[in-house]
Design a protein around this motif. Structure first.
Motif, PDB file in Angstrom:
ATOM      1  N   ALA A 141       0.840  -1.198   0.000  1.00  0.00           N
ATOM      2  CA  ALA A 141       0.000   0.000   0.000  1.00  0.00           C
ATOM      3  C   ALA A 141       0.875   1.249   0.000  1.00  0.00           C
ATOM      4  CB  ALA A 141      -0.898  -0.009   1.233  1.00  0.00           C
ATOM      5  N   GLU A 142       0.272   2.385  -0.320  1.00  0.00           N
ATOM      6  CA  GLU A 142       0.958   3.690  -0.281  1.00  0.00           C
ATOM      7  C   GLU A 142       2.230   3.703  -1.117  1.00  0.00           C
ATOM      8  OE1 GLU A 142       0.548   2.682   3.527  1.00  0.00           O
ATOM      9  OE2 GLU A 142      -1.558   3.097   3.160  1.00  0.00           O
ATOM     10  N   GLY A 143       2.179   3.032  -2.262  1.00  0.00           N
ATOM     11  CA  GLY A 143       3.334   3.038  -3.159  1.00  0.00           C
ATOM     12  C   GLY A 143       4.461   2.127  -2.720  1.00  0.00           C
TER      13      GLY A 143
ATOM     14  N   MET B 169       1.066  -6.613   5.807  1.00  0.00           N
ATOM     15  CA  MET B 169       0.655  -6.438   7.198  1.00  0.00           C
ATOM     16  C   MET B 169       1.276  -5.133   7.691  1.00  0.00           C
ATOM     17  SD  MET B 169      -1.209  -7.526   9.605  1.00  0.00           S
ATOM     18  CE  MET B 169      -1.812  -9.031   8.808  1.00  0.00           C
ATOM     19  N   GLU B 170       0.705  -4.606   8.738  1.00  0.00           N
ATOM     20  CA  GLU B 170       1.268  -3.396   9.338  1.00  0.00           C
ATOM     21  C   GLU B 170       1.118  -3.499  10.839  1.00  0.00           C
ATOM     22  OE1 GLU B 170       1.414   1.048   7.814  1.00  0.00           O
ATOM     23  OE2 GLU B 170      -0.621   0.483   8.333  1.00  0.00           O
ATOM     24  N   ASP B 171       2.212  -3.259  11.558  1.00  0.00           N
ATOM     25  CA  ASP B 171       2.121  -3.195  13.015  1.00  0.00           C
ATOM     26  C   ASP B 171       1.275  -1.979  13.353  1.00  0.00           C
ATOM     27  OD1 ASP B 171       4.603  -4.986  14.379  1.00  0.00           O
ATOM     28  OD2 ASP B 171       4.836  -4.492  12.262  1.00  0.00           O
TER      29      ASP B 171
ATOM     30  N   ALA C  46      -2.845  -4.940  11.131  1.00  0.00           N
ATOM     31  CA  ALA C  46      -3.946  -4.811  10.168  1.00  0.00           C
ATOM     32  C   ALA C  46      -3.463  -3.869   9.069  1.00  0.00           C
ATOM     33  CB  ALA C  46      -5.193  -4.254  10.845  1.00  0.00           C
ATOM     34  N   HIS C  47      -4.378  -3.465   8.221  1.00  0.00           N
ATOM     35  CA  HIS C  47      -4.133  -2.314   7.361  1.00  0.00           C
ATOM     36  C   HIS C  47      -5.463  -1.630   7.180  1.00  0.00           C
ATOM     37  CE1 HIS C  47      -2.284   0.151   4.160  1.00  0.00           C
ATOM     38  NE2 HIS C  47      -1.274   0.040   4.990  1.00  0.00           N
ATOM     39  N   MET C  48      -5.466  -0.502   6.481  1.00  0.00           N
ATOM     40  CA  MET C  48      -6.748   0.204   6.401  1.00  0.00           C
ATOM     41  C   MET C  48      -7.787  -0.652   5.676  1.00  0.00           C
ATOM     42  SD  MET C  48      -5.826   3.172   3.676  1.00  0.00           S
ATOM     43  CE  MET C  48      -4.299   3.611   4.481  1.00  0.00           C
TER      44      MET C  48
ATOM     45  N   HIS D 274       7.352  -0.351   8.967  1.00  0.00           N
ATOM     46  CA  HIS D 274       6.060  -0.671   9.588  1.00  0.00           C
ATOM     47  C   HIS D 274       5.196  -1.520   8.662  1.00  0.00           C
ATOM     48  CE1 HIS D 274       4.420   2.652   7.175  1.00  0.00           C
ATOM     49  NE2 HIS D 274       5.447   3.360   7.600  1.00  0.00           N
ATOM     50  N   HIS D 275       5.460  -1.470   7.367  1.00  0.00           N
ATOM     51  CA  HIS D 275       4.808  -2.406   6.450  1.00  0.00           C
ATOM     52  C   HIS D 275       5.628  -3.686   6.406  1.00  0.00           C
ATOM     53  CE1 HIS D 275       2.535   0.630   3.642  1.00  0.00           C
ATOM     54  NE2 HIS D 275       1.970   0.491   4.825  1.00  0.00           N
ATOM     55  N   THR D 276       4.947  -4.818   6.481  1.00  0.00           N
ATOM     56  CA  THR D 276       5.664  -6.088   6.435  1.00  0.00           C
ATOM     57  C   THR D 276       4.905  -7.075   5.577  1.00  0.00           C
ATOM     58  OG1 THR D 276       4.478  -6.864   8.387  1.00  0.00           O
ATOM     59  CG2 THR D 276       6.633  -5.833   8.768  1.00  0.00           C
TER      60      THR D 276
HETATM   61 MN    MN Z   1       0.281   1.594   5.461  1.00  0.00          MN
END
Ligand code: MN
Length: 493
Positions: free
Chosen positions: A297-299, A324-326, A341-343, A440-442
């Motif tokens: 996400a977000e590029g 995934m995102e912490d 989660a993510h949005m 933070h993105h994983t």
């Molecule tokens: Mn994100």
């Protein structure tokens, strides 16, 4: 896909010995073919520099070959391998084994000893691969030992991931989200290190593709949603927001057709650059991940790369892989865990339950409410990895975790999520992750573990900083410092 099984020998002991080597080599290759998740192709026993160079050049040029396994059955003087190894571009596994596990103590003679001398033949090969600095994995043991087959399977899965990365195209709809640092990176360097190219496709092309989707294609996709998910009543046929679901289906069809057209296996979106799209793609992205596409996400093209590699490495295994995102912590002593989660965009391959399709407002992006699948990830062991660009190299930070059932129901959470306990504990994990500059993105994978990532990063020459049950903050910080020196020196001037 296939790996090639090569056997080194020499002419010193005559044709009878070589005939026995040939038989034994076929037997070991057949055992591996039965055990590994890809084809193992036996290749004729190698006894000369020319034959070795020719075979390894062929392996490098064969599109379906993702790696080479080498075994030095009866001593293979390793100067013969120098030229061939220097030209090998595929992952290499050095299997240190022997035709049979048991020695025939009562009958053993010098002929037997000369035939079965991998104990020093493989040391000769180890010397030359060490001297050349060849990237490889050494595995010792008899092929009947499940641990040996297991390690080779891990290596083979990583080789499939390596191949997926080398042949990957990532398309980005929209650039990086403004001012976010960790999702940026050197795309040219990534193409050199991993092979994946990353290019932008105009979001207007996606808008046009969404408009061009036939109603019949939307009908087909909506029927799949009805089969696979519990739809909120407002999204169901006849519901007041059914049109939003149809629009989401339209986005899914359009995205998949663009990805197919560009021969891309991974993609990114950006909620700040949606052109005339009515919704941020939610369920569309979730389902494309479930079909095997990488996504960030977000590029975030680096996470898209990792998710695609994880999909390929884990193909056919129970479990899945996802962006995934912490997000949020539970810091109560004794019950520490992370809510990730993510949005919107979490892959339903993480659950065996039936996801719920829902529609809720999204506080960002300024568009219509997006449709998304909501579920909790299945409990079980998993691994998180994130990819950071440290200017002079890439670093993969990993953490082994236990996904758990959420300690209490979360009825107000409008997104798919996973709750996990990181190893060795939350504070050490978080301190080490942050010290390493992990993102933070994983990519969360429940199908494969840290071992596959260790092999993949070895194959790509990438730093792998793993936080697991034996990690301490002090030793991890030292490891990062040593790595910093090592990767700079290993790169040369
Ligand atoms: Mn994100």
């Amino acid at each position: 896909m296939e790996v090639w099984f090569t056997t080194g020998s020499q002419h010193l002991y005559g044709p009878e010995t070589l005939a026995r080597v040939d038989q034994n080599s076929r037997r070991i290759a057949a055992a591996l073919d039965a055990a590994l998740p890809l084809k193992v192709i036996w290749k004729p026993v190698l006894t000369s520099k020319d034959a070795i160079s020719r075979l390894l050049t062929e392996a490098s040029g064969e599109p379906n070959c993702v790696g080479v396994i080498a075994w030095m059955h009866t001593f293979s003087p390793a100067k013969m391998w120098v030229n061939g190894l220097a030209g090998l571009t595929k992952p290499l596994a050095h299997l240190h084994t022997q035709a049979d596990a048991a020695l025939p103590w009562g009958t053993i003679d010098m002929d037997f000893m000369n035939l079965n001398q991998a104990a020093h033949g493989d040391r000769e090969f180890g010397y030359i691969t060490a001297r050349l600095g060849a990237r490889r994995t050494v595995m010792a043991g008899h092929v009947s030992d499940p641990r040996v087959a297991g390690r080779l399977t891990t290596w083979a899965r990583a080789a499939l991931g390596w191949h997926a990365a080398r042949t990957m195209s990532i398309i980005r709809f929209g650039d990086n989200m403004r001012n976010v640092a960790v999702t940026e990176g050197d795309k040219v360097e990534a193409e050199f290190v991993f092979g994946a190219d990353t290019n932008t496709v105009a979001v207007n092309d996606l808008v046009a593709a969404v408009e061009a989707v036939a109603d019949s294609q939307v009908d087909t996709t909506v029927r799949e949603y009805l089969d696979l998910y519990d739809l909120a009543p407002e999204l169901a046929p006849g519901g007041e927001r059914h049109d939003s679901l149809r629009y989401a289906a339209r986005q899914e069809v359009a995205l998949e057709s663009l990805l197919t057209g560009w021969k891309a296996s991974a993609f990114t979106t950006n909620f700040e650059d949606l052109g005339a799209l009515r919704q941020l793609p939610g369920i569309a992205v979730q389902r494309l991940m479930a079909k095997g596409y990488g996504f960030g996400a977000e590029g975030d093209w680096k996470t898209a790369l990792l998710v695609r590699v994880a999909k390929v490495m884990g193909a056919g295994l129970p479990g899945g892989a996802s962006l995934m995102e912490d997000y949020t912590y539970n810091l109560e002593p004794g019950a520490e865990c992370i809510l990730g989660a993510h949005m919107l965009e979490v892959c339903p391959s993480l659950t065996t339950s039936r996801p719920r399709a829902q529609i809720h407002p999204l506080g960002i992006g300024g568009r219509e409410d997006p449709v998304r699948l909501v579920f909790s990830a299945d409990p079980g062991p998993a691994v998180l990895v994130g990819l950071s660009d440290l200017r002079d190299r890439f670093r993969v930070v990993g953490n082994t975790v236990q996904v758990i059932t959420p300690p209490a129901p979360v009825p107000s959470l409008p997104v798919a999520h996973a709750v996990w306990e990181p190893e060795p504990n939350l504070t050490t994990s978080a301190e080490c992750w942050i010290t390493a500059g992990g993102p933070h993105h994983t990519c969360l994978s429940t199908a494969i573990g840290a071992a596959e990532w260790a092999e993949f990063t070895e194959m790509t020459g990438t730093e792998f900083a793993l936080i697991d049950r034996s990690t301490t903050s002090g030793s991890f910080r030292d490891q990062l410092r040593w790595n910093q020196a090592y990767y700079r020196l290993a790169r040369g001037l």
